[in-house]
Design an enzyme around this catalytic site. Sequence first.
Site, mmCIF file in Angstrom:
data_model
loop_
_atom_site.group_PDB
_atom_site.id
_atom_site.type_symbol
_atom_site.label_atom_id
_atom_site.label_comp_id
_atom_site.label_asym_id
_atom_site.label_seq_id
_atom_site.Cartn_x
_atom_site.Cartn_y
_atom_site.Cartn_z
ATOM 1 N N GLN A 1 46.426 7.794 -16.586
ATOM 2 C CA GLN A 1 46.733 9.218 -16.735
ATOM 3 C C GLN A 1 45.480 10.034 -16.439
ATOM 4 O O GLN A 1 45.521 11.251 -16.394
ATOM 5 C CB GLN A 1 47.190 9.515 -18.166
ATOM 6 C CG GLN A 1 48.459 8.785 -18.568
ATOM 7 C CD GLN A 1 48.692 8.894 -20.074
ATOM 8 O OE1 GLN A 1 49.201 9.897 -20.565
ATOM 9 N NE2 GLN A 1 48.320 7.875 -20.813
ATOM 10 N N VAL B 1 42.231 11.701 -14.633
ATOM 11 C CA VAL B 1 42.007 12.322 -13.324
ATOM 12 C C VAL B 1 40.546 12.154 -12.895
ATOM 13 O O VAL B 1 40.130 12.694 -11.882
ATOM 14 C CB VAL B 1 42.379 13.828 -13.363
ATOM 15 C CG1 VAL B 1 43.845 14.028 -13.707
ATOM 16 C CG2 VAL B 1 41.489 14.619 -14.337
ATOM 17 N N HIS C 1 48.589 11.444 -13.107
ATOM 18 C CA HIS C 1 48.352 12.887 -13.264
ATOM 19 C C HIS C 1 47.391 13.443 -12.223
ATOM 20 O O HIS C 1 46.817 14.514 -12.417
ATOM 21 C CB HIS C 1 47.850 13.184 -14.688
ATOM 22 C CG HIS C 1 48.875 12.885 -15.750
ATOM 23 N ND1 HIS C 1 48.568 12.702 -17.076
ATOM 24 C CD2 HIS C 1 50.234 12.749 -15.656
ATOM 25 C CE1 HIS C 1 49.684 12.453 -17.766
ATOM 26 N NE2 HIS C 1 50.701 12.472 -16.921
ATOM 27 N N CYS D 1 46.734 22.796 -1.363
ATOM 28 C CA CYS D 1 46.922 24.178 -0.910
ATOM 29 C C CYS D 1 48.286 24.697 -1.377
ATOM 30 O O CYS D 1 49.310 24.054 -1.170
ATOM 31 C CB CYS D 1 46.831 24.230 0.612
ATOM 32 S SG CYS D 1 47.261 25.855 1.263
ATOM 33 N N CYS E 1 44.195 27.353 6.163
ATOM 34 C CA CYS E 1 45.383 28.160 6.496
ATOM 35 C C CYS E 1 45.366 29.497 5.743
ATOM 36 O O CYS E 1 46.236 30.334 5.944
ATOM 37 C CB CYS E 1 46.669 27.395 6.180
ATOM 38 S SG CYS E 1 47.168 27.462 4.447
HETATM 39 C C1 BJW Z 1 39.928 5.603 -27.773
HETATM 40 C C2 BJW Z 1 38.562 5.718 -27.691
HETATM 41 C C3 BJW Z 1 37.870 4.549 -27.380
HETATM 42 C C4 BJW Z 1 39.271 7.643 -28.144
HETATM 43 N N1 BJW Z 1 38.542 3.431 -27.179
HETATM 44 N N2 BJW Z 1 40.572 4.476 -27.584
HETATM 45 C C5 BJW Z 1 60.114 14.540 -23.285
HETATM 46 C C6 BJW Z 1 59.999 14.947 -24.591
HETATM 47 C C7 BJW Z 1 59.157 16.005 -24.936
HETATM 48 C C8 BJW Z 1 58.415 16.674 -23.965
HETATM 49 C C9 BJW Z 1 58.520 16.257 -22.657
HETATM 50 C C10 BJW Z 1 59.360 15.215 -22.331
HETATM 51 N N3 BJW Z 1 59.263 15.014 -20.977
HETATM 52 C C11 BJW Z 1 58.392 15.904 -20.480
HETATM 53 C C12 BJW Z 1 57.924 16.681 -21.472
HETATM 54 C C13 BJW Z 1 56.965 17.779 -21.347
HETATM 55 C C14 BJW Z 1 55.542 17.300 -21.210
HETATM 56 C C15 BJW Z 1 55.135 16.524 -22.459
HETATM 57 O O1 BJW Z 1 55.048 15.311 -22.485
HETATM 58 N N4 BJW Z 1 54.835 17.242 -23.520
HETATM 59 C C16 BJW Z 1 54.440 16.625 -24.802
HETATM 60 C C17 BJW Z 1 52.944 16.876 -25.059
HETATM 61 C C18 BJW Z 1 55.300 17.183 -25.890
HETATM 62 N N5 BJW Z 1 55.350 16.492 -20.011
HETATM 63 C C19 BJW Z 1 55.229 17.057 -18.821
HETATM 64 O O2 BJW Z 1 55.306 18.254 -18.679
HETATM 65 C C20 BJW Z 1 54.999 16.128 -17.645
HETATM 66 N N6 BJW Z 1 55.937 16.418 -16.609
HETATM 67 C C21 BJW Z 1 57.201 16.028 -16.654
HETATM 68 O O3 BJW Z 1 57.625 15.303 -17.513
HETATM 69 O O4 BJW Z 1 57.982 16.524 -15.617
HETATM 70 C C22 BJW Z 1 59.393 16.493 -15.787
HETATM 71 C C23 BJW Z 1 59.776 17.652 -16.675
HETATM 72 C C24 BJW Z 1 59.305 18.913 -16.368
HETATM 73 C C25 BJW Z 1 59.647 19.978 -17.178
HETATM 74 C C26 BJW Z 1 60.418 19.780 -18.319
HETATM 75 C C27 BJW Z 1 60.873 18.495 -18.628
HETATM 76 C C28 BJW Z 1 60.546 17.428 -17.778
HETATM 77 C C29 BJW Z 1 53.619 16.351 -17.064
HETATM 78 C C30 BJW Z 1 52.530 15.969 -18.001
HETATM 79 C C31 BJW Z 1 51.175 16.371 -17.412
HETATM 80 C C32 BJW Z 1 50.036 16.144 -18.368
HETATM 81 N N7 BJW Z 1 48.862 16.763 -17.849
HETATM 82 C C33 BJW Z 1 47.582 16.565 -18.515
HETATM 83 C C34 BJW Z 1 46.509 17.343 -17.757
HETATM 84 C C35 BJW Z 1 46.174 16.615 -16.443
HETATM 85 C C36 BJW Z 1 45.170 17.331 -15.627
HETATM 86 C C37 BJW Z 1 43.812 17.420 -16.261
HETATM 87 O O5 BJW Z 1 43.212 16.433 -16.719
HETATM 88 O O6 BJW Z 1 43.315 18.520 -16.267
HETATM 89 O O7 BJW Z 1 47.255 15.157 -18.551
HETATM 90 S S1 BJW Z 1 47.613 16.991 -20.247
HETATM 91 C C38 BJW Z 1 46.603 15.672 -20.805
HETATM 92 O O8 BJW Z 1 47.388 14.755 -21.632
HETATM 93 C C39 BJW Z 1 46.238 14.882 -19.537
HETATM 94 C C40 BJW Z 1 46.324 13.471 -20.008
HETATM 95 O O9 BJW Z 1 46.470 12.603 -18.904
HETATM 96 C C41 BJW Z 1 47.527 13.506 -20.929
HETATM 97 C C42 BJW Z 1 47.581 12.367 -21.898
HETATM 98 O O10 BJW Z 1 46.509 12.388 -22.790
HETATM 99 P P1 BJW Z 1 45.803 11.022 -23.191
HETATM 100 O O11 BJW Z 1 45.226 10.383 -22.000
HETATM 101 O O12 BJW Z 1 46.713 10.218 -23.993
HETATM 102 O O13 BJW Z 1 44.547 11.572 -24.046
HETATM 103 P P2 BJW Z 1 44.507 12.027 -25.584
HETATM 104 O O14 BJW Z 1 43.307 12.851 -25.748
HETATM 105 O O15 BJW Z 1 45.785 12.590 -26.025
HETATM 106 O O16 BJW Z 1 44.314 10.655 -26.382
HETATM 107 C C43 BJW Z 1 43.122 9.893 -26.306
HETATM 108 C C44 BJW Z 1 43.346 8.614 -27.107
HETATM 109 O O17 BJW Z 1 42.208 7.785 -26.937
HETATM 110 C C45 BJW Z 1 43.506 8.846 -28.614
HETATM 111 O O18 BJW Z 1 44.627 8.099 -29.073
HETATM 112 C C46 BJW Z 1 42.211 8.289 -29.216
HETATM 113 O O19 BJW Z 1 42.405 7.696 -30.497
HETATM 114 C C47 BJW Z 1 41.853 7.239 -28.201
HETATM 115 N N8 BJW Z 1 40.439 6.924 -28.096
HETATM 116 N N9 BJW Z 1 38.229 7.086 -27.965
HETATM 117 C C48 BJW Z 1 39.926 3.448 -27.319
HETATM 118 N N10 BJW Z 1 36.520 4.584 -27.304
HETATM 119 ZN ZN ZN Z 2 46.843 25.392 3.507
#
Ligand code: BJW
Ligand code: ZN
Length: 257
Positions: A120, A122, A138, A146, A168
Amino acid sequence: MSIFGSIKFVDLKQHNMQNITYNLSDIKERLHNSKAVTVLTGAGISAESGVPTFRGNNGLWKNFRPEDLATPEAFKSNPKLVWEWYDWRRRTLSTIKPNPAHIAIAEIEKRVKEFTLITQNVDGLHQLAGSKNVIELHGNIWRVKCLSCGRVSENREAPIRILPYCSCGGLLRPAVVWFGEMLEDNNLMKAVAAIDKCEFMFVVGTSGVVQPAASLALRAKDEGAFVVEVNIERTPLSASVDETCLGKAGDILPQLL
Ligand code: BJW
Ligand code: ZN
Protein backbone atom coordinates in the site's frame (compact mmCIF):
# COMPACT_ATOMS: atom_id res chain seq x y z
CA MET A 1 10.09 26.28 4.54
CA SER A 2 6.65 24.75 4.01
CA ILE A 3 3.98 24.54 6.68
CA PHE A 4 4.53 20.82 7.01
CA GLY A 5 7.50 21.42 8.74
CA SER A 6 13.64 -9.98 23.36
CA ILE A 7 11.03 -10.46 20.45
CA LYS A 8 7.78 -11.90 21.58
CA PHE A 9 5.91 -14.14 19.15
CA VAL A 10 2.37 -14.44 20.34
CA ASP A 11 -0.68 -16.26 19.16
CA LEU A 12 -3.43 -13.82 20.02
CA LYS A 13 -6.51 -15.38 18.50
CA GLN A 14 -9.44 -13.49 19.89
CA HIS A 15 -11.51 -16.54 20.81
CA ASN A 16 -9.13 -17.48 23.62
CA MET A 17 -6.96 -14.37 24.06
CA GLN A 18 -4.08 -16.55 25.14
CA ASN A 19 -0.54 -15.21 25.00
CA ILE A 20 1.44 -18.18 23.80
CA THR A 21 5.12 -17.68 23.07
CA TYR A 22 5.18 -18.54 19.45
CA ASN A 23 7.50 -21.05 17.86
CA LEU A 24 9.41 -19.09 15.25
CA SER A 25 10.74 -22.24 13.68
CA ASP A 26 7.19 -23.34 12.84
CA ILE A 27 6.53 -20.14 10.86
CA LYS A 28 9.92 -20.53 9.24
CA GLU A 29 9.18 -24.09 8.23
CA ARG A 30 5.78 -23.20 6.77
CA LEU A 31 7.35 -20.35 4.84
CA HIS A 32 10.14 -22.53 3.51
CA ASN A 33 7.70 -25.26 2.47
CA SER A 34 5.48 -22.85 0.54
CA LYS A 35 5.83 -22.63 -3.20
CA ALA A 36 3.64 -19.51 -3.50
CA VAL A 37 4.08 -16.66 -1.05
CA THR A 38 2.34 -13.29 -1.04
CA VAL A 39 3.20 -10.37 1.20
CA LEU A 40 0.98 -7.37 1.92
CA THR A 41 2.71 -4.36 3.44
CA GLY A 42 1.65 -1.04 4.87
CA ALA A 43 3.25 2.08 6.26
CA GLY A 44 4.57 0.28 9.35
CA ILE A 45 7.23 -1.52 7.34
CA SER A 46 8.82 1.82 6.45
CA ALA A 47 8.54 3.24 9.97
CA GLU A 48 11.97 1.94 10.96
CA SER A 49 13.42 3.79 7.96
CA GLY A 50 12.00 7.00 9.39
CA VAL A 51 8.86 7.30 7.24
CA PRO A 52 5.84 8.42 9.29
CA THR A 53 2.84 6.11 9.33
CA PHE A 54 -0.68 7.47 8.78
CA ARG A 55 -2.48 6.43 11.93
CA GLY A 56 -1.42 6.21 15.56
CA ASN A 57 0.14 8.77 17.86
CA ASN A 58 2.91 9.90 15.53
CA GLY A 59 0.92 9.29 12.36
CA LEU A 60 0.37 11.82 9.59
CA TRP A 61 -3.37 11.92 10.22
CA LYS A 62 -2.70 13.19 13.75
CA ASN A 63 -1.74 16.59 12.35
CA PHE A 64 -3.41 16.64 8.94
CA ARG A 65 -6.94 15.76 7.89
CA PRO A 66 -7.12 13.17 5.10
CA GLU A 67 -10.10 15.06 3.64
CA ASP A 68 -7.87 18.13 3.13
CA LEU A 69 -4.94 16.31 1.53
CA ALA A 70 -5.77 12.85 0.22
CA THR A 71 -8.99 13.17 -1.77
CA PRO A 72 -9.64 14.31 -5.35
CA GLU A 73 -11.90 17.04 -3.94
CA ALA A 74 -9.05 18.41 -1.81
CA PHE A 75 -6.79 18.58 -4.85
CA LYS A 76 -9.48 20.30 -6.90
CA SER A 77 -10.09 22.97 -4.28
CA ASN A 78 -6.47 23.55 -3.22
CA PRO A 79 -3.85 21.88 -5.45
CA LYS A 80 -1.11 24.08 -3.99
CA LEU A 81 -1.72 22.85 -0.44
CA VAL A 82 -1.86 19.23 -1.56
CA TRP A 83 1.36 19.59 -3.59
CA GLU A 84 3.07 21.26 -0.61
CA TRP A 85 2.24 18.22 1.49
CA TYR A 86 3.50 15.80 -1.16
CA ASP A 87 6.58 17.93 -1.74
CA TRP A 88 7.34 17.81 1.98
CA ARG A 89 6.97 14.01 2.01
CA ARG A 90 9.04 13.62 -1.18
CA ARG A 91 11.86 15.68 0.29
CA THR A 92 11.89 13.52 3.42
CA LEU A 93 11.78 10.33 1.38
CA SER A 94 14.61 11.37 -0.91
CA THR A 95 17.09 10.87 1.97
CA ILE A 96 15.59 7.65 3.33
CA LYS A 97 16.83 4.08 2.83
CA PRO A 98 15.20 0.64 3.05
CA ASN A 99 15.48 -1.11 6.42
CA PRO A 100 16.12 -4.80 7.34
CA ALA A 101 12.40 -5.61 6.89
CA HIS A 102 12.37 -4.40 3.26
CA ILE A 103 15.61 -6.29 2.66
CA ALA A 104 14.28 -9.51 4.24
CA ILE A 105 11.23 -9.40 1.95
CA ALA A 106 13.44 -8.94 -1.11
CA GLU A 107 15.49 -11.93 0.08
CA ILE A 108 12.39 -14.11 0.55
CA GLU A 109 11.42 -13.33 -3.06
CA LYS A 110 14.73 -14.79 -4.27
CA ARG A 111 14.06 -18.04 -2.42
CA VAL A 112 10.42 -18.64 -3.33
CA LYS A 113 9.10 -20.03 -6.62
CA GLU A 114 6.07 -17.78 -6.92
CA PHE A 115 6.28 -14.55 -4.99
CA THR A 116 4.18 -11.40 -5.07
CA LEU A 117 4.54 -8.31 -2.95
CA ILE A 118 1.44 -6.17 -2.64
CA THR A 119 2.24 -2.86 -1.03
CA GLN A 120 0.00 0.00 0.00
CA ASN A 121 3.08 2.18 0.32
CA VAL A 122 3.91 4.84 -2.22
CA ASP A 123 7.51 5.34 -1.06
CA GLY A 124 9.29 2.97 -3.49
CA LEU A 125 11.47 1.54 -0.69
CA HIS A 126 10.67 -2.09 -1.56
CA GLN A 127 12.08 -1.65 -5.06
CA LEU A 128 15.15 0.08 -3.61
CA ALA A 129 15.65 -2.98 -1.38
CA GLY A 130 15.60 -5.21 -4.47
CA SER A 131 11.99 -6.45 -4.60
CA LYS A 132 10.97 -7.22 -8.18
CA ASN A 133 7.39 -8.44 -8.37
CA VAL A 134 5.73 -5.50 -6.66
CA ILE A 135 2.12 -4.36 -7.00
CA GLU A 136 1.75 -0.76 -5.80
CA LEU A 137 -1.92 -0.72 -4.83
CA HIS A 138 -1.94 2.98 -3.93
CA GLY A 139 0.49 4.21 -6.59
CA ASN A 140 3.89 5.81 -6.20
CA ILE A 141 4.82 9.21 -4.86
CA TRP A 142 7.55 9.56 -7.50
CA ARG A 143 5.10 9.41 -10.37
CA VAL A 144 2.72 12.12 -11.58
CA LYS A 145 -0.44 11.99 -13.66
CA CYS A 146 -1.77 14.66 -16.01
CA LEU A 147 -5.34 15.70 -15.24
CA SER A 148 -5.91 16.55 -18.94
CA CYS A 149 -4.30 13.82 -21.04
CA GLY A 150 -3.97 11.17 -18.31
CA ARG A 151 -0.29 10.52 -19.04
CA VAL A 152 1.62 9.04 -16.11
CA SER A 153 5.33 9.80 -15.85
CA GLU A 154 8.17 9.65 -13.38
CA ASN A 155 8.97 12.90 -11.61
CA ARG A 156 11.71 13.05 -8.97
CA GLU A 157 11.87 16.80 -8.53
CA ALA A 158 12.24 17.65 -4.86
CA PRO A 159 11.51 20.36 -4.05
CA ILE A 160 8.69 21.14 -6.44
CA ARG A 161 8.69 24.93 -6.27
CA ILE A 162 5.63 25.73 -8.33
CA LEU A 163 2.63 23.71 -9.42
CA PRO A 164 3.85 21.20 -12.04
CA TYR A 165 2.26 21.07 -15.52
CA CYS A 166 2.32 18.50 -18.33
CA SER A 167 3.66 19.34 -21.82
CA CYS A 168 -0.02 19.34 -22.94
CA GLY A 169 -0.72 22.17 -20.46
CA GLY A 170 -2.69 20.05 -17.99
CA LEU A 171 -2.08 20.19 -14.25
CA LEU A 172 -0.08 17.27 -12.87
CA ARG A 173 -1.14 15.47 -9.69
CA PRO A 174 0.68 12.80 -7.66
CA ALA A 175 -0.03 9.37 -9.21
CA VAL A 176 -1.34 7.93 -5.96
CA VAL A 177 -4.77 6.61 -4.98
CA TRP A 178 -6.76 8.95 -2.77
CA PHE A 179 -9.84 8.17 -0.67
CA GLY A 180 -12.91 7.71 -2.81
CA GLU A 181 -10.85 6.77 -5.87
CA MET A 182 -10.85 3.37 -7.51
CA LEU A 183 -7.67 1.35 -7.43
CA GLU A 184 -6.24 0.54 -10.85
CA ASP A 185 -8.22 -2.46 -12.13
CA ASN A 186 -5.16 -4.24 -13.34
CA ASN A 187 -3.38 -3.89 -9.98
CA LEU A 188 -6.36 -5.14 -8.05
CA MET A 189 -6.82 -8.11 -10.41
CA LYS A 190 -3.15 -9.06 -10.11
CA ALA A 191 -3.32 -8.70 -6.33
CA VAL A 192 -6.39 -10.92 -6.06
CA ALA A 193 -4.75 -13.54 -8.31
CA ALA A 194 -1.66 -13.55 -6.08
CA ILE A 195 -3.84 -13.89 -3.00
CA ASP A 196 -5.85 -16.76 -4.45
CA LYS A 197 -2.83 -18.83 -5.39
CA CYS A 198 -0.65 -18.26 -2.33
CA GLU A 199 -0.06 -20.89 0.35
CA PHE A 200 1.55 -18.49 2.81
CA MET A 201 0.91 -14.82 3.36
CA PHE A 202 2.60 -12.16 5.47
CA VAL A 203 0.65 -9.04 6.41
CA VAL A 204 3.21 -6.53 7.62
CA GLY A 205 2.82 -3.10 9.20
CA THR A 206 -0.71 -2.25 8.19
CA SER A 207 -3.53 -1.09 10.45
CA GLY A 208 -5.91 -3.12 8.27
CA VAL A 209 -8.55 -0.41 8.12
CA VAL A 210 -8.29 0.81 4.54
CA GLN A 211 -10.27 -1.09 1.94
CA PRO A 212 -9.96 -2.91 -0.34
CA ALA A 213 -6.37 -3.65 0.76
CA ALA A 214 -7.36 -4.94 4.20
CA SER A 215 -9.82 -7.44 2.81
CA LEU A 216 -7.04 -9.09 0.78
CA ALA A 217 -5.66 -10.62 3.99
CA LEU A 218 -9.06 -12.05 4.86
CA ARG A 219 -9.49 -13.38 1.36
CA ALA A 220 -6.15 -15.20 1.58
CA LYS A 221 -7.33 -16.87 4.78
CA ASP A 222 -10.65 -17.84 3.18
CA GLU A 223 -8.78 -19.27 0.21
CA GLY A 224 -6.73 -21.53 2.47
CA ALA A 225 -3.44 -19.68 2.91
CA PHE A 226 -1.59 -19.64 6.22
CA VAL A 227 -1.62 -15.96 7.17
CA VAL A 228 0.93 -14.40 9.52
CA GLU A 229 0.60 -10.82 10.64
CA VAL A 230 3.64 -8.81 11.76
CA ASN A 231 2.81 -5.65 13.65
CA ILE A 232 3.81 -3.80 16.80
CA GLU A 233 0.19 -4.00 17.95
CA ARG A 234 -2.98 -5.95 17.35
CA THR A 235 -5.19 -4.80 14.47
CA PRO A 236 -8.74 -5.57 13.31
CA LEU A 237 -7.15 -8.34 11.21
CA SER A 238 -5.54 -10.09 14.18
CA ALA A 239 -8.60 -12.10 15.13
CA SER A 240 -8.83 -13.59 11.65
CA VAL A 241 -5.23 -14.45 10.80
CA ASP A 242 -3.40 -17.63 11.83
CA GLU A 243 -0.68 -15.91 13.84
CA THR A 244 0.16 -12.42 14.96
CA CYS A 245 3.84 -11.78 15.61
CA LEU A 246 3.98 -8.73 17.83
CA GLY A 247 7.13 -6.71 17.29
CA LYS A 248 8.99 -4.56 14.83
CA ALA A 249 9.05 -5.84 11.27
CA GLY A 250 12.77 -5.04 11.08
CA ASP A 251 13.44 -7.35 14.03
CA ILE A 252 11.11 -10.19 13.10
CA LEU A 253 11.38 -10.63 9.33
CA PRO A 254 15.19 -11.04 9.12
CA GLN A 255 14.93 -13.91 11.63
CA LEU A 256 12.77 -15.87 9.23
CA LEU A 257 15.53 -16.21 6.67
C1 BJW B 1 4.61 -1.41 12.57
C2 BJW B 1 5.80 -0.79 12.84
C3 BJW B 1 6.94 -1.59 12.77
C4 BJW B 1 4.33 0.70 13.00
N1 BJW B 1 6.81 -2.87 12.45
N2 BJW B 1 4.51 -2.69 12.27
C5 BJW B 1 -15.59 -0.47 2.64
C6 BJW B 1 -15.97 -0.12 3.91
C7 BJW B 1 -15.71 1.15 4.41
C8 BJW B 1 -15.06 2.10 3.64
C9 BJW B 1 -14.66 1.75 2.37
C10 BJW B 1 -14.93 0.49 1.88
N3 BJW B 1 -14.42 0.42 0.61
C11 BJW B 1 -13.86 1.60 0.31
C12 BJW B 1 -13.99 2.44 1.36
C13 BJW B 1 -13.51 3.82 1.43
C14 BJW B 1 -12.03 3.92 1.69
C15 BJW B 1 -11.70 3.28 3.03
O1 BJW B 1 -11.17 2.19 3.14
N4 BJW B 1 -11.97 4.00 4.10
C16 BJW B 1 -11.71 3.50 5.47
C17 BJW B 1 -10.54 4.28 6.09
C18 BJW B 1 -12.96 3.64 6.27
N5 BJW B 1 -11.25 3.31 0.62
C19 BJW B 1 -11.05 3.94 -0.53
O2 BJW B 1 -11.54 5.03 -0.74
C20 BJW B 1 -10.20 3.24 -1.56
N6 BJW B 1 -10.88 3.21 -2.81
C21 BJW B 1 -11.87 2.37 -3.08
O3 BJW B 1 -12.19 1.50 -2.33
O4 BJW B 1 -12.49 2.60 -4.30
C22 BJW B 1 -13.77 2.03 -4.50
C23 BJW B 1 -14.78 2.91 -3.80
C24 BJW B 1 -14.76 4.27 -4.03
C25 BJW B 1 -15.67 5.08 -3.38
C26 BJW B 1 -16.57 4.54 -2.47
C27 BJW B 1 -16.57 3.17 -2.23
C28 BJW B 1 -15.66 2.35 -2.92
C29 BJW B 1 -8.90 4.00 -1.78
C30 BJW B 1 -8.03 4.00 -0.57
C31 BJW B 1 -6.82 4.91 -0.81
C32 BJW B 1 -5.97 5.08 0.41
N7 BJW B 1 -5.02 6.12 0.19
C33 BJW B 1 -3.98 6.38 1.17
C34 BJW B 1 -3.12 7.54 0.67
C35 BJW B 1 -2.22 7.07 -0.47
C36 BJW B 1 -1.38 8.16 -1.04
C37 BJW B 1 -0.37 8.71 -0.08
O5 BJW B 1 0.42 8.00 0.56
O6 BJW B 1 -0.34 9.92 0.00
O7 BJW B 1 -3.17 5.20 1.35
S1 BJW B 1 -4.61 6.66 2.81
C38 BJW B 1 -3.35 5.79 3.67
O8 BJW B 1 -3.92 4.60 4.31
C39 BJW B 1 -2.41 5.27 2.57
C40 BJW B 1 -2.07 3.90 3.07
O9 BJW B 1 -1.59 3.11 2.01
C41 BJW B 1 -3.39 3.43 3.65
C42 BJW B 1 -3.26 2.30 4.62
O10 BJW B 1 -2.54 2.68 5.76
P1 BJW B 1 -1.50 1.65 6.39
O11 BJW B 1 -0.44 1.35 5.42
O12 BJW B 1 -2.21 0.52 6.97
O13 BJW B 1 -0.80 2.59 7.51
P2 BJW B 1 -1.33 2.94 8.99
O14 BJW B 1 -0.62 4.14 9.42
O15 BJW B 1 -2.79 2.95 9.06
O16 BJW B 1 -0.85 1.69 9.87
C43 BJW B 1 0.52 1.44 10.14
C44 BJW B 1 0.60 0.13 10.91
O17 BJW B 1 1.97 -0.20 11.08
C45 BJW B 1 -0.01 0.20 12.31
O18 BJW B 1 -0.85 -0.94 12.50
C46 BJW B 1 1.20 0.13 13.25
O19 BJW B 1 0.92 -0.56 14.47
C47 BJW B 1 2.17 -0.65 12.41
N8 BJW B 1 3.57 -0.40 12.69
N9 BJW B 1 5.51 0.59 13.12
C48 BJW B 1 5.54 -3.38 12.23
N10 BJW B 1 8.15 -1.05 13.04
ZN1 ZN C 1 -1.03 16.06 -20.30
